[in-house]
Design an enzyme around this catalytic site. Structure first.
Site, PDB file in Angstrom:
ATOM      1  N   CYS C 139       0.571  -0.995  -0.281  1.00 34.64           N
ATOM      2  CA  CYS C 139      -0.149   0.138  -0.029  1.00 34.64           C
ATOM      3  C   CYS C 139       1.089   1.354   0.189  1.00 34.64           C
ATOM      4  O   CYS C 139       1.757   1.647   0.852  1.00 34.64           O
ATOM      5  CB  CYS C 139      -0.959   0.368   1.362  1.00 34.64           C
ATOM      6  SG  CYS C 139      -2.100   1.512   1.335  1.00 34.64           S
ATOM      7  N   GLY C 252      -5.349  -3.950 -12.345  1.00 30.93           N
ATOM      8  CA  GLY C 252      -5.195  -3.150 -12.604  1.00 30.93           C
ATOM      9  C   GLY C 252      -5.514  -2.769 -13.716  1.00 30.93           C
ATOM     10  O   GLY C 252      -5.579  -2.994 -15.306  1.00 30.93           O
TER      11      GLY C 252
HETATM   12  C1  LIG Z   1      -9.907   3.515  -3.615  1.00 25.16           C
HETATM   13  C2  LIG Z   1      -9.274   2.177  -3.177  1.00 25.16           C
HETATM   14  C3  LIG Z   1      -8.835   1.330  -2.032  1.00 25.16           C
HETATM   15  C4  LIG Z   1      -7.697   0.591  -2.246  1.00 25.16           C
HETATM   16  N1  LIG Z   1      -7.768   0.027  -1.091  1.00 25.16           N
HETATM   17  C5  LIG Z   1      -6.900  -1.333  -1.243  1.00 25.16           C
HETATM   18  C6  LIG Z   1      -6.386  -1.669   0.237  1.00 25.16           C
HETATM   19  O1  LIG Z   1      -7.006  -1.415   1.322  1.00 25.16           O
HETATM   20  N2  LIG Z   1      -5.732  -2.865   0.336  1.00 25.16           N
HETATM   21  C7  LIG Z   1      -5.047  -3.278  -0.940  1.00 25.16           C
HETATM   22  O2  LIG Z   1      -4.361  -4.113  -1.078  1.00 25.16           O
HETATM   23  N3  LIG Z   1      -5.257  -2.862  -1.824  1.00 25.16           N
HETATM   24  C8  LIG Z   1      -6.363  -1.647  -2.386  1.00 25.16           C
HETATM   25  N4  LIG Z   1      -6.565  -0.867  -3.496  1.00 25.16           N
HETATM   26  C9  LIG Z   1      -5.894  -1.499  -4.360  1.00 25.16           C
HETATM   27  C10 LIG Z   1      -6.798  -2.050  -5.469  1.00 25.16           C
HETATM   28  O3  LIG Z   1      -7.544  -2.973  -4.883  1.00 25.16           O
HETATM   29  C11 LIG Z   1      -6.065  -3.016  -6.998  1.00 25.16           C
HETATM   30  O4  LIG Z   1      -4.229  -2.824  -6.933  1.00 25.16           O
HETATM   31  C12 LIG Z   1      -6.223  -1.107  -7.038  1.00 25.16           C
HETATM   32  O5  LIG Z   1      -6.637  -0.103  -7.348  1.00 25.16           O
HETATM   33  C13 LIG Z   1      -5.455  -1.373  -8.696  1.00 25.16           C
HETATM   34  O6  LIG Z   1      -6.875  -2.334  -9.771  1.00 25.16           O
HETATM   35  P1  LIG Z   1      -7.853  -0.859 -10.413  1.00 25.16           P
HETATM   36  O7  LIG Z   1      -7.134  -0.143 -11.300  1.00 25.16           O
HETATM   37  O8  LIG Z   1      -8.906  -2.177 -11.078  1.00 25.16           O
HETATM   38  O9  LIG Z   1      -8.801  -0.102  -9.268  1.00 25.16           O
HETATM   39  C14 LIG Z   1      -7.547   0.051  -3.176  1.00 25.16           C
HETATM   40  C15 LIG Z   1      -7.948   0.665  -4.547  1.00 25.16           C
HETATM   41  C16 LIG Z   1      -8.650   1.915  -4.284  1.00 25.16           C
HETATM   42  C17 LIG Z   1      -8.773   2.751  -5.832  1.00 25.16           C
END
Ligand SMILES: Cc1cc2nc3c(=O)[nH]c(=O)nc-3n(C[C@H](O)[C@H](O)[C@H](O)COP(=O)(O)O)c2cc1C
Ligand SMILES: Cc1cc2nc3c(=O)[nH]c(=O)nc-3n(C[C@H](O)[C@H](O)[C@H](O)COP(=O)(O)OP(=O)(O)OC[C@H]3O[C@@H](n4cnc5c(N)ncnc54)[C@H](O)[C@@H]3O)c2cc1C
Ligand SMILES: Cc1cc2nc3c(=O)[nH]c(=O)nc-3n(C[C@H](O)[C@H](O)[C@H](O)COP(=O)(O)OP(=O)(O)OC[C@H]3O[C@@H](n4cnc5c(N)ncnc54)[C@H](O)[C@@H]3O)c2cc1C
Ligand SMILES: Cc1cc2nc3c(=O)[nH]c(=O)nc-3n(C[C@H](O)[C@H](O)[C@H](O)COP(=O)(O)O)c2cc1C
Ligand code: FES
Ligand code: FES
Lengths: 265, 312, 312, 265
Positions: C139, C252
């Protein structure tokens, strides 16, 4: 070259998925030569980000109008097809190196597959007036055969082939070409071939022309970013006299029209 | 009286990148502006802060097999692969035009080996009209070297140090974002004698044609550029600007004057504009004009007032 | 007869992630799906392959000061900062609902220290209904730890190893893209006992309000997600899938079934859908349906035929 | 909660930069309560990517219509304002926790700054019919004063203030509120205040209400991603009884309407 805010004068669907777009752009209309293209910015914002290239289908120099004939294949062309008359469109052009039309030789043979007819039409209007011309048009079905009426009324002899036989001969456009080249050989009249269409078709056309020792120019496509020769993104592999025997040329600058025998398919 | 007033109304856009003086902070980025000539027909090149050329290598390079580009969401991938005419042809065929453009000429230098970087730099040093070299230790699109040189602070410093020894020209080290600690690499090249750093080069990316089950690019992976990467670029520029004393040139997804301002607020002394040139070939000039307008609106006399002015 | 036919017409979407069996390869990504309940009103949760919860820490965390999100070109930045109810309240208040959803529950675990990861994992091990832990060593939005744990292969392996010692639950190591060599980190956590890796977490990014001269986010920098990062994610998934033996979960910027296919072709056994849930809350289900349609069109019996099938 | 493909029934520009949009959505119209919002997907594609939240301005339950009153401030609202009648719009809603309307107390005081009038109107129509209500509306200039006629014809007493005095009193809306609260105190009639508008205005309103010991509900805005309570992106700082004395709540779920005294400004 002009980068002008053109206006959409009309836009009509000819057959499903194929549209004719007419833009007001005196600058482009004035300068354009057959085989050149315009590079259109589809909409503001960043999606889609890049421009889309389209051959110039027809120009009316007096009225300052430029036409494009295009097929809806993805997001950009779909968005384009929804644009209303009166909307402004950012067009860059005319771009690229068009057809070289020689005054000699035994007539002109146009070979077009599908939407490949688009630049062909400008070629006819601009250069053929009065000269003997034959157009060979191929498509999968009847709906893919475009502009044949217009060409005929311009005095061009038109032969048609469709994969399913729904219009003209059943078969592919290279069958028609083979017949023409064979007839030409018998008559000792060597034509010039101008071809445009899918890559596989162009490769066959090039092979046929080489076999018959007939000069052939092909109009190629490739993905483009700048359209101006700067990004080297639109590279196509062509023969070279120095090692390793090939090099890359830019479809947007050295092309889109190339001598068929230069191209490595 | 009126001249004084109008003079006061024209904000000063000029900046210095170490020893280089630029009329404004807007440069065309390497690989997106060819050798300058390609844009001559659409704009007045003398209005640019400068032109950074396509990467130059010792020998001519053909580049990667097509397809070389593919569009992605708010960005594009390229795998051009350092296609260029080679240093000899560059000096002979491209420099005469560039020299006549009335703007700063920065030559982007790449190599397969440390020796190649050094040799290209040495040859360019003898060529008049070059304002600086941008040492590209960050290209993701070549198998040998390129990325490798920029991903390790020691190797990066070694390349810059070696080039430093053979040229008097100002050196800009162009950094890759594909690293854990870009600030560490910036600090290393600073110590090795770089006069400035520029960042970011493209992010390694990939696109797949799901229908055919094949990569979209001939080079399989490519470099991601355009608005999509702007947030990443901005974070890195901000981080690096705090970590080094030498000037930082920022780039990555800059499309308009507002974007350029963001980079300058984050600490960039100048910006480069890349992918935007493909979307609107006059982007660079629009940005110069936009910066001028902003300064005027805010009653600022010099663009330098904006550099690093971010309040955190 | 007709049952046989119709049975044949329903392609098998089920997959295994090491010891975990999923009814389909589409998971809701951590932090974008709350604790599941938030999406109950708009969809049938039992149709999901699984739900990955928001990161859970030992104590409740308030998270970062607002503004916490800002939109960017085809993406968004977030600086939520691991706001969560803490492991005790999670087990007490959130697990009963999650357990009843009819889908796999994967709990995302975060910590400020190695000890915190271990303690959270230990406490979750005792809670029935959890199918796996996703260890978030990636994170970017917390000052202490988080990113640091995932940026160094040794530290990453140490965290996974320590958690491995206290739990029988399958462990998925969630990797950060903000590194030079993600494949090296994947290999390290594999050796340390991870049953799978998931990637990518967000890219570090920043946005600036040029008018006010301030960062857009309360946390100054944030994590970039959404379609903008898809090319980067895909390149990393492809690279990691070639470097490790354990299953890879890709994510992603996945917005639709075509995107999910790209990740699976590149070698992902399953995918997670994050930002897309904000754009269309039923994205996950649309993707499940889209995968099913694709398999049917291509006459494929199982989604496993697609995994790693990219022809390079 | 319904996620429905609504249709744009009409859209009109009320004053420069302010538009009224009317959507057909029986589901949302039926369920909506004053203070709730809809989350609109502006267009397909990824730019802009996220939805945009708008208060429900007015509903017609019988006709299944939902109205939104919005100001063009950026790309999303600009694109929205160009949408033609008949186009489909993806709307999620009704979302959020609306106003709590108590039946007791000495009348209702609505305080609205600028576009903050939007949710206020629904509140009046829905709850005030027949009850004594007073609306205090402020804006920078005459053009920013919206809906006062509609409110008046609904039986609401309206007071207006503009910064430049071009309409109503010269001054700010909190001046009007001050006067009302002062008058209320003299008459020993303690109203309930419902406020919506720019944050600075809301903070002043909250401070005034606290000083006069009058209950006050404010409708807050923040950037939103999911709108469903999942992303925690829309956090706002509120008082808490446990250390450190504050916590974050979600504008989309616990809000957008909060008790003014809970909010940490
Ligand atoms: C608002 C938000 C909160 C997130 N919180 C976490 C989290 O608590 N733990 C984690 O491992 N990833 C967290 N992520 C990352 C997502 O799980 C993911 O890895 C990342 O957004 C990429 O995928 P996407 O492009 O489909 O969103 C968060 C992403 C977003 C957008
Ligand atoms: C010089 C030139 C002239 C052209 N003239 C015409 C014309 O007259 N009429 C016409 O209909 N089309 C023409 N094209 C093709 C046209 O540019 C593409 O169809 C268009 O860019 C697709 O955009 P899209 O967003 O709809 O599709 P996308 O969503 O971008 O892609 C859909 C499919 O089309 C392919 N594609 C995308 N861009 C190109 C491209 N530049 N060239 C080839 N394939 C591409 C993609 O790989 C994909 O398979 C021409 C292309 C070039 C290079
Ligand atoms: C619960 C709620 C109810 C709302 N009701 C209304 C309404 O009835 N009428 C109306 O006109 N507007 C309303 N808004 C504000 C509206 O959502 C924003 O103006 C809109 O999202 C801006 O989109 P844009 O793309 O045009 O602007 P952008 O280009 O995204 O941003 C332009 C400016 O607006 C700010 N902004 C962006 N999104 C928001 C947001 N969600 N909240 C506050 N500021 C934002 C940005 O920081 C920037 O300064 C409401 C917001 C919320 C959270
Ligand atoms: C087609 C293309 C070719 C590029 N070639 C080079 C290059 O030769 N040398 C180099 O240092 N950077 C090269 N780059 C990287 C750009 O100079 C720039 O760092 C990057 O694109 C980010 O900026 P942008 O988002 O404004 O494009 C190239 C980028 C593109 C898109
Ligand atoms: S499209 Fe850029 S060089 Fe041809
Ligand atoms: S907008 Fe996602 S929690 Fe409120």
């Amino acid at each position: 070259m002009t980068d002008t805010k053109t206006t959409i004068l009309h836009q009509e669907r000819i057959v499903p998925q194929i549209f004719r777009l007419c833009l007001s752009s005196p600058g482009i209309a004035q300068e354009a030569r057959p085989g050149q293209f315009v590079h259109l910015r589809i909409r503001e914002g960043t999606d889609p980000l890049l421009r889309r290239p389209f051959s110039i289908h027809r120009v009316d120099r007096e009225r300052g109008e430029v036409q494009v004939l295009y097929q809806v294949v993805g997001q950009g062309t779909r968005l384009l097809s929804r644009k209303p008359v009166g909307e402004r469109l950012d067009a860059l052009g005319p771009l690229g190196h068009g057809f070289e039309v020689s005054e000699e030789g035994g007539g002109v043979l146009l070979v077009a597959g599908g939407i490949g007819i688009a630049p062909r039409f400008f070629l006819c209007e601009d250069w053929l007036r009065g000269r003997a011309g034959t157009a060979l048009i191929g498509a999968r079905t009847r709906d893919g055969i475009l502009c044949h009426d217009l060409l005929r009324s311009g005095g061009v002899t038109v032969h048609i082939a469709t994969d399913d036989g729904s219009f003209g001969d059943r078969g592919v456009v290279t069958d028609l070409l083979n017949a023409q080249l064979e007839a030409g050989r018998e008559a000792s009249a060597s034509p010039i071939v101008y071809a445009c269409g899918p890559v596989a078709m162009l490769a066959s056309v090039a092979a046929l022309c080489r076999a018959y020792e007939v000069p052939c120019q092909v109009s190629l496509e490739s993905r483009m970013a700048c359209g101006l020769g700067a990004c080297l993104g639109c590279a196509v592999k062509v023969r070279s006299s120095v090692p390793p025997g090939y090099e890359y040329q830019r479809v947007c600058t050295e092309g889109p029209v190339f001598e068929a025998e230069e191209v490595i398919w | 009286m009126s001249t004084v007033l109008s003079k006061k109304n024209v904000p000063d856009l000029s900046i210095e990148i170490g020893p280089i003086h630029l009329k404004n902070p807007v440069l065309a980025a390497s690989g997106t502006f060819g050798y300058g000539q390609e844009f001559e027909a659409v704009m007045d090149l003398s209005r640019l802060g400068g032109i950074v050329t396509k990467a130059i290598t010792l020998e001519p390079r053909l580049g990667n097999p097509p397809p070389r580009i593919v569009e992605t969401a708010s960005g594009m991938l390229n795998s051009i692969g350092l296609a260029n005419v080679g240093v000899a042809a560059f000096v002979r065929d491209k420099m005469p035009f560039l020299r006549s453009c009335g703007t700063a000429v920065i030559v982007n230098v790449a190599g397969r080996s440390m020796e190649e970087y050094v040799e290209v730099a040495r040859r360019l040093s003898d060529c008049p009209g070059i304002h600086a070299l941008e040492i590209n230790i960050s290209c993701p699109n070549v198998q040998e070297g390129g990325l490798a040189f920029g991903a390790d602070p020691k190797v990066a410093a070694a390349v810059i140090g070696a080039v430093r020894d053979v040229t008097q020209l100002p050196l800009i080290a162009k950094l890759t974002p594909n690293v854990t600690d870009i600030a560490g690499i910036a600090a290393a090249v600073q110590e090795a004698g770089a006069d400035a750093v520029s960042l970011i080069n493209t992010l390694v990316g990939m696109a797949i044609d799901a229908t055919r089950g094949r990569p979209e690019l001939g080079g399989v992976t490519g470099g991601l550029s355009g608005p999509a990467i702007k947030p990443v670029a901005l974070a890195m520029v901000w981080k690096v600007a705090q970590a080094v004393r030498i000037p930082v040139i920022g780039m990555g997804g800059i499309m308009n004057a507002g974007d350029a301002l963001e980079f300058m607020l984050a600490g960039a002394v100048a910006v480069q504009v890349g992918t935007a040139n493909f979307v609107d070939p006059t982007s660079t000039i629009r940005i110069v004009e936009g910066l001028e307008d902003t300064l005027r609106e805010r009653g600022m006399g010099s663009v330098k007032e904006i550099i690093g002015a971010l309040e955190v």
